[in-house]
Design a protein around this motif. Sequence first.
Motif: not given
Length: 189
Positions: A14, A18, A21, A23, A27, A29, A46, A79, A167-168, A186, A188
Amino acid sequence: MKLMRLTVFIALLCLLLTAQTQDLGQKVYYSDDGPINIAVDAAVASRLVDSPYVMFWLYMGADENVSAQVNRENVILVHNNQEYHMPSFDELRKNYDQDRRDLNIYARQGKQSLVTSYLRFYTFQWNLDFFPARFEDVTRIDEGGISSTIGFATKAYFKNPGFKTGDQIAIKVFDKKNQDIWGAVAAVL
């Protein structure tokens, strides 16, 4: 000891995801870390974070000279250091009837951010999907093929493990025969 190693591995995965990945906004990724390049559109998940099943849209392609078969068992959501597999098509249909709503919400979301990723160069198989909606004229499949020119776009549903806004999560995929061919991204919520 095995559980602790697995927990450390997932935590490191994870953390690394991050960093790898991108962004893309809205939303969406994207990550090209690993031989499978993958984008996840988490806009519907989301927005409907309290839904019993959450929908992500996955876009996958492969590096040059790589081909893979991604089946539904090899799509995993991470998760809170727990791994979750997608439900079967029959389980989702039996327990969840909001797929039309999810698809309508997705259709109203902007897709401009996907254009900025390398995935724009793939030819996608739009007539195949892991979870076609009830009214869609799309063939349900259990695995999709990808290569350096052919991509696979599909809805990916997961039973909600208790998501909260912010949450990620990570989604990782593997080739069905070769675990060295993988991709992960990843996101969010």
